[in-house]
Design an enzyme around this catalytic site. Sequence first.
Site, PDB file in Angstrom:
ATOM      1  N   GLU A 128      47.228  22.205   1.309  1.00 34.18           N
ATOM      2  CA  GLU A 128      48.165  21.453   2.142  1.00 34.18           C
ATOM      3  C   GLU A 128      49.399  22.268   2.498  1.00 34.18           C
ATOM      4  OE1 GLU A 128      50.074  17.963   0.681  1.00 34.18           O
ATOM      5  OE2 GLU A 128      50.233  17.143   2.686  1.00 34.18           O
ATOM      6  N   THR A 181      55.702  18.103   9.811  1.00 31.89           N
ATOM      7  CA  THR A 181      56.377  18.034   8.503  1.00 31.89           C
ATOM      8  C   THR A 181      57.374  19.179   8.357  1.00 31.89           C
ATOM      9  OG1 THR A 181      54.451  16.992   7.528  1.00 31.89           O
ATOM     10  CG2 THR A 181      55.982  18.013   5.999  1.00 31.89           C
TER      11      THR A 181
HETATM   12  N1  HSE Z   1      57.190  14.288   0.892  1.00 29.34           N
HETATM   13  C1  HSE Z   1      56.852  14.977   2.102  1.00 29.34           C
HETATM   14  C2  HSE Z   1      58.031  14.940   3.048  1.00 29.34           C
HETATM   15  C3  HSE Z   1      55.668  14.319   2.706  1.00 29.34           C
HETATM   16  O1  HSE Z   1      58.621  13.867   3.182  1.00 29.34           O
HETATM   17  O2  HSE Z   1      58.362  15.954   3.651  1.00 29.34           O
HETATM   18  C4  HSE Z   1      55.181  15.005   3.946  1.00 29.34           C
HETATM   19  O3  HSE Z   1      53.841  15.325   3.820  1.00 29.34           O
END
Ligand code: HSE
Length: 309
Positions: A128, A181
């Site tokens: 990931e 992201t």
């Molecule tokens: N915890 C991560 C974020 C999740 O908020 O950036 C994104 O995949």
Amino acid sequence: MKKVKVFIPATVSNVACGFDILGFPIMSFGDEMVVRKTDKKGLKITKVKGYDVPLDITKNVATVSAMKLLDDIKTDYGFEFEITKNIIPGSGIGSSGASAAGSVYAINKLLGDPFSNKELIKYAMGGEVISSVSEHADNVAPALLGGLVMVKSINPQQIINLPLLPDLFCFIINPKIQVKTSYSREILPAKIDMNLVTSQVSNFGGLIHSLHTKDYDLLKSSLKDSIVEQHRKKLIPKFDEVKEKCIELGALGCSISGSGPSIFAITKGEDLAKKIEEEVTKIYQETNIEFSTYISKISSEGVSVIDSE
Ligand code: HSE
């Protein structure tokens, strides 16, 4: 077993006060993956259906996580992947996490389960990372383990399945706009006001206690994000209006799912989740943005085998 077909749920991560450390699966929606054992060593993606993801095994998170797993176990086989990508990349509901978790889970099944699902988390995380540019397990861990999962630490790995309250449901709206992201992490401040940290920690503690004591009121007052939401919500059309409506209708909490743009609300009971779906749909119909909505029970299920030969 020569071939296995698996379902990998989408996931809501962060869950308001648990930035990077809390998540649960959306059992009503996810990807599917067929993985075949081949005599010829190596990995190959033979087909991608649904949303577009790379066929190049060094660029697809599914095969990158598979490579991480295969670095740690000797096998004379190769593996072919057919991926049905229902979760849009950049939707905030764990698209890359599902690919990363699905491949290692499927290969583990084909090899006779040498690893536990908990042990698979580090391999999935290793895949990931190429899409989110940061190591976090709050999508892959709930996808692999099911339930509401807390990532206490990734190194050393300490992952905890939290108790679930009966009758918890989740409503999710996924506006069909892409938020990477990597970008929604970039816009977060490098330094945070101490008061916000205090409030986040107290909400997170409140949430954990509410689950152990079955206290829905405490859960409601704890499902709040003091740190991340205020920066990311600008990327999400009508976020404030949606959140206000969810809370007005009685949701236990509402915030951004993962890095957005999806928004989730947690409810006690399915009827309220359905009512929220109806009202939030009206709000989003005022935009010209396409969207999907989902309702899911928050249960202890996660990734599963649909079929095998
Ligand atoms: N915890 C991560 C974020 C999740 O908020 O950036 C994104 O995949």
